[in-house]
Design an enzyme around this catalytic site. Structure first.
Site, PDB file in Angstrom:
ATOM      1  N   ASP A   1       2.214 -10.045   3.362  1.00  0.00           N
ATOM      2  CA  ASP A   1       2.047  -8.583   3.324  1.00  0.00           C
ATOM      3  C   ASP A   1       3.388  -7.939   3.663  1.00  0.00           C
ATOM      4  OD1 ASP A   1       0.967  -6.013   3.326  1.00  0.00           O
ATOM      5  OD2 ASP A   1       0.350  -6.147   5.423  1.00  0.00           O
TER       6      ASP A   1
ATOM      7  N   ASP B   1       1.471  -4.598  -2.391  1.00  0.00           N
ATOM      8  CA  ASP B   1       2.422  -5.254  -1.482  1.00  0.00           C
ATOM      9  C   ASP B   1       1.858  -6.478  -0.773  1.00  0.00           C
ATOM     10  OD1 ASP B   1       0.790  -4.085   0.455  1.00  0.00           O
ATOM     11  OD2 ASP B   1       2.484  -3.707   1.791  1.00  0.00           O
ATOM     12  N   GLU B   2       0.815  -7.089  -1.323  1.00  0.00           N
ATOM     13  CA  GLU B   2       0.266  -8.268  -0.651  1.00  0.00           C
ATOM     14  C   GLU B   2      -0.315  -9.266  -1.643  1.00  0.00           C
ATOM     15  OE1 GLU B   2      -3.323  -7.438   1.670  1.00  0.00           O
ATOM     16  OE2 GLU B   2      -3.306  -5.421   0.859  1.00  0.00           O
TER      17      GLU B   2
HETATM   18  P1  TTP Z   1      -0.330  -1.216   3.698  1.00  0.00           P
HETATM   19  O1  TTP Z   1       0.015  -2.648   3.527  1.00  0.00           O
HETATM   20  O2  TTP Z   1      -1.672  -0.869   4.240  1.00  0.00           O
HETATM   21  O3  TTP Z   1       0.722  -0.501   4.665  1.00  0.00           O
HETATM   22  P2  TTP Z   1       2.287  -0.655   4.810  1.00  0.00           P
HETATM   23  O4  TTP Z   1       2.833  -1.758   3.973  1.00  0.00           O
HETATM   24  O5  TTP Z   1       2.921   0.683   4.568  1.00  0.00           O
HETATM   25  O6  TTP Z   1       2.451  -0.970   6.343  1.00  0.00           O
HETATM   26  P3  TTP Z   1       2.192  -2.335   7.152  1.00  0.00           P
HETATM   27  O7  TTP Z   1       3.529  -2.728   7.694  1.00  0.00           O
HETATM   28  O8  TTP Z   1       1.245  -1.958   8.235  1.00  0.00           O
HETATM   29  O9  TTP Z   1       1.614  -3.336   6.202  1.00  0.00           O
HETATM   30  O10 TTP Z   1      -0.180  -0.467   2.319  1.00  0.00           O
HETATM   31  C1  TTP Z   1       0.813  -0.814   1.367  1.00  0.00           C
HETATM   32  C2  TTP Z   1       1.320   0.429   0.672  1.00  0.00           C
HETATM   33  O11 TTP Z   1       0.245   1.113   0.046  1.00  0.00           O
HETATM   34  C3  TTP Z   1       1.961   1.431   1.629  1.00  0.00           C
HETATM   35  O12 TTP Z   1       3.335   1.179   1.840  1.00  0.00           O
HETATM   36  C4  TTP Z   1       1.684   2.740   0.935  1.00  0.00           C
HETATM   37  C5  TTP Z   1       0.419   2.528   0.139  1.00  0.00           C
HETATM   38  N1  TTP Z   1      -0.720   3.175   0.835  1.00  0.00           N
HETATM   39  C6  TTP Z   1      -1.096   4.471   0.445  1.00  0.00           C
HETATM   40  O13 TTP Z   1      -0.494   5.035  -0.484  1.00  0.00           O
HETATM   41  N2  TTP Z   1      -2.115   5.090   1.102  1.00  0.00           N
HETATM   42  C7  TTP Z   1      -2.803   4.503   2.133  1.00  0.00           C
HETATM   43  O14 TTP Z   1      -3.725   5.109   2.723  1.00  0.00           O
HETATM   44  C8  TTP Z   1      -2.415   3.167   2.531  1.00  0.00           C
HETATM   45  C9  TTP Z   1      -3.127   2.485   3.674  1.00  0.00           C
HETATM   46  C10 TTP Z   1      -1.377   2.553   1.863  1.00  0.00           C
HETATM   47 CA    CA Z   2       1.892  -3.853   3.964  1.00  0.00          CA
END
Ligand code: TTP
Ligand code: CA
Length: 364
Positions: free
Chosen positions: A9, A111-112
């Site tokens: 992730d 992103d995962e």
């Molecule tokens: P996530 O993996 O949930 O968050 P993140 O990568 O920003 O942070 P973390 O380090 O905690 O993993 O989401 C991936 C991407 O998806 C994030 O960068 C932006 C997008 N996203 C949105 O647009 N709206 C949302 O509500 C969420 C949760 C994510």
């Molecule tokens: Ca993430």
């Protein structure tokens, strides 16, 4: 042998890309906003970096509120197409580490992804950890971004492990640690349990995973139905047989393989490419499909991964077309770098079923 699954992730993905693009943002709170048609005052936070999170900002918060909370943060609009390109490149790196020549790979979101490394690691968790380290280094080197990796015996555990140490962490949950890992967790933390299920379970007096694992499966089935009820019992017990499998694979056929040694000699590269083309094309024929896109992936000895695609004017099912396009792209990639190549891949996509599809011979 039990499986070894990695869940990768990316850390604060959109905001991390913005930081990378503009080094002057380093050290500042960065908030990426999805503005609505009501302009800058509407809209919600997509994500933000850790400095912004420390100030109390989080995904889905109204941007207006985020600005009130931290007026000196930098607010940027989302650039989704750009983040998708970065994502594609990262996914190719991750895929290159998955078993069965990249087949045991599953993108879960922008992103995962999951990847199975049971074979590559020989079932050895220390090796799996080294693979995770290589992945992190590769992603850092190529895309300048950090990610967090969870390693476990199945997808649920790997997914939940990756968020344990963020950012930039690796968390391994061994099979004999699964029970301890899950036991005291609130049920809402179990991957796959949403708000509705959480509330229903709370109504039954089930708050933590241990309660769910110990609950009578017949009662769960009577309330949630056979599939869901059984799943809840199994998941809470740390059991998950769900295979790592790309959800979109039905629209793609591809193969990847390593060269016998790192090289950029075109005869060696093209001879491996020929083998891959044979294999891909036989699958195309077996499935009676035509393809519109051809993608070549090259992974260099320094981890750098490049993909290049070509879209045809019509769906085709001709080996000569596949070969010609693939050779063309590979030639361009060979010319564009002096670094030796470690692995190559070819993939056809945008598949169409052959319903009275003309072959090239019939076409003319
Ligand atoms: P996530 O993996 O949930 O968050 P993140 O990568 O920003 O942070 P973390 O380090 O905690 O993993 O989401 C991936 C991407 O998806 C994030 O960068 C932006 C997008 N996203 C949105 O647009 N709206 C949302 O509500 C969420 C949760 C994510
Ligand atoms: Ca993430």
């Amino acid at each position: 042998m039990s499986r070894i699954i990695l869940h990768v992730d990316m850390d604060y993905f959109y905001a991390a890309i913005e930081e990378r693009e503009d080094p002057s943002l380093r050290g500042k709170a960065v908030v990426v906003c999805m503005y609505s048609n009501r302009g800058e005052e509407g809209g919600a936070v997509s994500t933000c970096n850790y400095a912004a999170r420390d100030a109390g900002i989080h995904s889905a918060m109204p941007c207006r509120l985020a600005k009130a909370v931290k007026p000196d943060a930098v607010f940027l609009p989302v650039r989704k197409p750009f983040y998708s390109e970065v994502s594609d490149s990262i996914m190719e790196i991750l895929r290159s580490y998955a078993d069965n020549d990249g087949e045991l790979f599953e993108k879960l979101g922008i992103d995962e992804a999951f990847l199975e490394v049971t074979a590559t690691s020989g079932g050895d968790l220390d090796k799996a950890q080294q693979i995770a380290q290589s992945i992190k280094e590769g992603v850092k080197e190529l895309e300048g971004l950090t990610c967090s990796v969870g390693i476990g015996p199945n997808k649920i555990i790997a997914k939940m492990a990756s968020s344990r140490q963020k950012p930039d962490g690796i968390t391994v949950i061994r099979e004999d640690e699964v029970d301890g890992f899950l036991r005291k967790m609130p049920v809402a933390k179990l991957w796959g349990i949403g708000k509705v299920t959480e509330e229903k379970l709370a109504g039954m007096g089930i708050d933590i995973v241990e309660d769910l694992a110990g609950h009578d499966v017949q009662e769960l089935i009577s309330i949630f139905g056979k599939t869901r009820g059984t799943w809840l019992k199994m998941a809470a017990s740390g059991i998950d047989d769900d295979p790592v499998k790309e959800k979109t694979s039905s629209d793609q056929i591809g193969r990847m393989a390593s060269l016998t040694h790192d090289t950029r000699k075109s005869d060696l590269v093209l001879s491996l490419l020929d083998e891959l083309l044979d294999d891909v094309f036989s699958k195309v024929t077996a499935r009676s499909v035509s393809f519109r896109s051809v993608t070549i992936t090259v992974i260099y000895s320094n981890f750098k991964t490049v993909t290049k695609s070509h879209t045809l004017n019509h769906p085709m099912a001709e080996k000569s077309v596949l070969r010609e396009v693939s050779y063309q792209i590979m030639g361009e990639l060979l010319d564009s770098s002096t670094v030796n190549i470690r692995r190559i891949g070819v993939r056809v996509g945008n598949l169409h079923e052959n319903k009275g599809q003309k072959t090239l011979a019939e076409f003319f």
